[in-house]
Design a protein around this motif. Structure first.
Motif, PDB file in Angstrom:
ATOM      1  N   TYR A 188       6.654   5.870  11.589  1.00  0.00           N
ATOM      2  CA  TYR A 188       5.934   6.601  12.501  1.00  0.00           C
ATOM      3  C   TYR A 188       6.003   6.492  13.674  1.00  0.00           C
ATOM      4  O   TYR A 188       6.157   5.386  14.033  1.00  0.00           O
ATOM      5  N   GLU A 243      -2.870  14.681  -1.298  1.00  0.00           N
ATOM      6  CA  GLU A 243      -1.747  13.580  -1.658  1.00  0.00           C
ATOM      7  C   GLU A 243      -2.222  12.132  -2.088  1.00  0.00           C
ATOM      8  O   GLU A 243      -1.468  11.258  -2.600  1.00  0.00           O
ATOM      9  N   VAL A 244      -3.631  11.946  -1.824  1.00  0.00           N
ATOM     10  CA  VAL A 244      -4.093  10.579  -2.408  1.00  0.00           C
ATOM     11  C   VAL A 244      -5.029  10.806  -3.363  1.00  0.00           C
ATOM     12  O   VAL A 244      -4.939   9.989  -4.627  1.00  0.00           O
ATOM     13  N   ARG A 290      -4.879  16.325   3.635  1.00  0.00           N
ATOM     14  CA  ARG A 290      -3.650  15.664   2.868  1.00  0.00           C
ATOM     15  C   ARG A 290      -4.115  14.451   2.074  1.00  0.00           C
ATOM     16  O   ARG A 290      -3.574  14.304   1.226  1.00  0.00           O
ATOM     17  N   ALA A 329      -4.386  10.535  -7.906  1.00  0.00           N
ATOM     18  CA  ALA A 329      -4.877   9.648  -8.566  1.00  0.00           C
ATOM     19  C   ALA A 329      -5.698   9.923  -9.686  1.00  0.00           C
ATOM     20  O   ALA A 329      -5.770   9.254 -10.651  1.00  0.00           O
ATOM     21  N   TRP A 376       2.712   7.684  -6.681  1.00  0.00           N
ATOM     22  CA  TRP A 376       2.942   8.836  -7.260  1.00  0.00           C
ATOM     23  C   TRP A 376       4.301   9.627  -6.044  1.00  0.00           C
ATOM     24  O   TRP A 376       4.707  10.664  -6.389  1.00  0.00           O
ATOM     25  N   PHE A 420      -5.530   5.261   8.336  1.00  0.00           N
ATOM     26  CA  PHE A 420      -4.780   4.549   9.509  1.00  0.00           C
ATOM     27  C   PHE A 420      -3.702   5.320  10.148  1.00  0.00           C
ATOM     28  O   PHE A 420      -3.368   5.433  11.079  1.00  0.00           O
ATOM     29  N   TYR A 421      -3.122   5.824   9.347  1.00  0.00           N
ATOM     30  CA  TYR A 421      -1.794   6.808   9.492  1.00  0.00           C
ATOM     31  C   TYR A 421      -2.162   8.151   9.729  1.00  0.00           C
ATOM     32  O   TYR A 421      -1.394   9.076  10.063  1.00  0.00           O
ATOM     33  N   ARG A 422      -3.401   8.395   9.979  1.00  0.00           N
ATOM     34  CA  ARG A 422      -4.174   9.707  10.449  1.00  0.00           C
ATOM     35  C   ARG A 422      -3.551  11.017   9.839  1.00  0.00           C
ATOM     36  O   ARG A 422      -3.084  11.957  10.257  1.00  0.00           O
ATOM     37  N   ALA A 423      -3.658  10.751   8.525  1.00  0.00           N
ATOM     38  CA  ALA A 423      -3.100  12.026   7.427  1.00  0.00           C
ATOM     39  C   ALA A 423      -4.051  12.881   7.535  1.00  0.00           C
ATOM     40  O   ALA A 423      -3.502  13.931   7.268  1.00  0.00           O
ATOM     41  N   GLU A 459      -7.485   3.962   2.805  1.00  0.00           N
ATOM     42  CA  GLU A 459      -7.541   3.548   4.229  1.00  0.00           C
ATOM     43  C   GLU A 459      -6.118   3.400   4.854  1.00  0.00           C
ATOM     44  O   GLU A 459      -5.977   4.158   6.082  1.00  0.00           O
ATOM     45  N   MET A 460      -5.145   3.159   4.105  1.00  0.00           N
ATOM     46  CA  MET A 460      -3.883   3.246   4.578  1.00  0.00           C
ATOM     47  C   MET A 460      -3.568   4.844   5.250  1.00  0.00           C
ATOM     48  O   MET A 460      -3.175   4.919   6.284  1.00  0.00           O
ATOM     49  N   ALA A 461      -4.118   5.743   4.544  1.00  0.00           N
ATOM     50  CA  ALA A 461      -3.871   7.178   4.780  1.00  0.00           C
ATOM     51  C   ALA A 461      -4.622   7.441   6.129  1.00  0.00           C
ATOM     52  O   ALA A 461      -4.104   8.197   7.101  1.00  0.00           O
ATOM     53  N   ARG A 520       0.787  -1.170  -0.116  1.00  0.00           N
ATOM     54  CA  ARG A 520      -0.155  -0.097   0.165  1.00  0.00           C
ATOM     55  C   ARG A 520       1.023   1.334  -0.093  1.00  0.00           C
ATOM     56  O   ARG A 520       0.684   2.099   0.881  1.00  0.00           O
ATOM     57  N   GLU A 578      -7.753   1.001  -0.749  1.00  0.00           N
ATOM     58  CA  GLU A 578      -6.796   0.607   0.275  1.00  0.00           C
ATOM     59  C   GLU A 578      -5.860   1.686   0.458  1.00  0.00           C
ATOM     60  O   GLU A 578      -5.248   1.788   1.727  1.00  0.00           O
ATOM     61  N   LEU A 579      -5.578   2.285  -0.327  1.00  0.00           N
ATOM     62  CA  LEU A 579      -4.467   3.416  -0.181  1.00  0.00           C
ATOM     63  C   LEU A 579      -5.315   4.732   0.721  1.00  0.00           C
ATOM     64  O   LEU A 579      -4.569   5.220   1.508  1.00  0.00           O
TER      65      LEU A 579
END
Lengths: 237, 233
Positions: A140, B149-150, B145, B154, A80, B138-141, B134-136, A76, B131-132
């Motif tokens: 992290y 950035e996602v 952002r 895209a 880019w 999870f990492y509390r972006a 979701e990842m962002a 994941r 999924e991307l």
């Protein structure tokens, strides 16, 4: 050390009850592996710990205010962003650029990707991508790392390689790790303790400590072979 | 092609049917030196740019809403299909009744271009990897952002491919619009004038100018594609 603890957990999806009055604890600063058949609710448990899904009821102790990073089955990565960009993505934007660069560089070095900082994920091999994901998880500032089948689908050589990398970083850091897998060999090589789950609704079939240093474990050692037999007997295969 | 052109020109032997290539190229060259050349080409270019900006705003606006809201998308799809399958000429005839000659081509450009941009933006948003995101999360972006950035990176490839087809169709539609609406300056106006006076060499010369500009648009898009989505190459 304090424990991370889950007590009296209930969770069902439609008609399927995954957890019925389920309790478990995870020692802090250790790698605990959850081993169990596919579809038994391992991933659901991770999602409950990560606060992504709510349990129907139950108490979570020691998780409050804990920051969590994740390593998924797929790396994941953002296609880019370069290797460096992907790791920086999880860092606090308020950190000065210098500091961010330093942290990123440090972890790129630990996963042995020096020289690939400016590569896009599309140009990396599967194993390298997963290493970026590992670096991201460690970069992290988390208290807990959750891993959901991070080695699935990789060939054995790559697996051993990633396990080695992960162990080395973990040694210097000692974060709490909860690692979910259905693969007995993986669990033996990458954990301090293994908890075997039954099919849903989940019971803990056995809990085995792996009394062996994490780095340089060989699957051929007598000790691990004996342990493997115990695990297999419990899994019922 | 030039050889066939030359042979055909010799066969017909009349400049009113098909002038020989050298004469046409000379006419084209003369166009570049014409004192009104810049005003003519400039007017058409400005029309297409205004049309493109409007269609960009409209296309992205509606495209984003449709990408987020499936219900609105279900409503919008048939509208877009209708606009796209309506003959350009029918739109022009209606526009001639409603608008001033100068704005007809702009309106036409907008109407032909925006459906491409709109559908591509919608498809782009809907294709963003869950999924991307979701990842962002999870990492509390954070929302900002994640969008910057996602989502946006895209969607950019989709916007570029939408723009590419939009400009291809839009450019031709603008000139058609000018032929019929006859604004004071415009490539289409001049083509129509040339045709009226049977200046076939001038018709072809203006066509060559239009093709060159269309080609340049395409180049600019390819160039920006390489700049904006370097990670793909």
């Amino acid at each position: 050390m304090m424990n991370l603890e889950i007590k009296g957990l209930y969770k069902s999806f439609e008609d399927i009850s995954l957890f019925r009055n389920f309790s478990i604890n995870f020692p802090e600063g250790e790698i605990t592996c959850i081993l169990g058949p596919s579809g038994c609710g391992k991933t659901t448990l991770l999602n409950i710990i990560g606060n992504i899904i709510r349990p129907d009821s139950g108490i979570l102790n020691g998780f409050d205010g804990k920051v969590i990073s994740y390593i998924f089955q797929d790396p994941r990565l953002l296609p880019w962003k370069t290797v460096r960009g992907n790791i920086e993505f999880v860092l606090n934007k308020n950190l000065p650029a210098e500091k961010r660069k330093e942290i990123t560089g440090h972890f790129i070095k630990l996963v042995e990707l020096e020289g690939f900082e400016d590569f896009y994920p599309g140009k990396l091999s599967g194993g390298m991508r997963q290493r970026v994901a590992i670096a991201r998880a460690f970069a992290y500032p988390s208290d807990i790392i959750l891993m959901d089948e991070p080695l699935k689908g990789l060939d054995i050589k790559l697996k051993l390689n990633l396990i080695q990398t992960f162990s080395q970083i973990w040694q210097s850091d000692r974060r709490s790790v909860i690692f979910v897998t259905h693969d007995v060999d993986e669990s033996l090589l990458l954990s301090n303790e293994i908890v075997v789950f039954s099919r849903a609704p989940v019971n803990i079939l056995t809990r085995q400590k792996v009394e062996m240093p994490l780095t340089n474990r060989s699957p051929d050692s007598e000790y691990l072979k004996r342990l493997k037999q115990i695990l297999l007997n419990n899994l019922g295969t | 092609m030039l050889v066939i052109w030359k042979i055909l020109a010799m066969h017909f032997g009349s400049d009113f049917v098909l002038p020989p290539p050298e004469k046409t190229f000379f006419t084209t060259f003369k166009l570049f030196t014409d004192s009104h050349f810049l005003a003519i080409v400039g007017s058409t270019l400005i029309r297409s740019i205004i049309g493109f900006i409007f269609s960009g705003i409209l296309g992205m606006g509606l495209g984003i809403i449709a990408g987020i809201n499936p219900l609105f998308n279900a409503f919008l799809r048939p509208v877009l299909v209708t606009i796209r399958s309506t003959p350009v000429i029918a739109l022009i005839l209606l526009a001639l009744i409603w608008f001033t000659p100068g704005s007809v081509p702009v309106f036409i450009a907008m109407l032909t271009m925006f459906p491409f941009i709109c559908t591509n933006v919608t498809d782009g948003i809907r294709s963003v990897d869950r999924e991307l995101v979701e990842m962002a999360q999870f990492y509390r972006a954070g929302r900002k952002r994640i969008i910057r950035e996602v989502y946006i990176p895209a969607i950019i490839p989709f916007i570029i491919s939408g723009t590419s087809s939009a400009i291809g169709f839009g450019w031709r539609a603008i000139i058609t619009g000018e032929v019929l609406s006859q604004p004071e300056y415009g490539i289409g106006t001049l083509m129509q004038n040339a045709q009226t006076f049977l200046n076939v060499d001038a018709v072809i010369a203006w066509t060559i100018v239009a093709v060159i500009i269309g080609y340049m648009f395409e180049k600019v898009i390819r160039w920006s594609e390489h700049k904006l989505i370097a990670w793909r190459f």
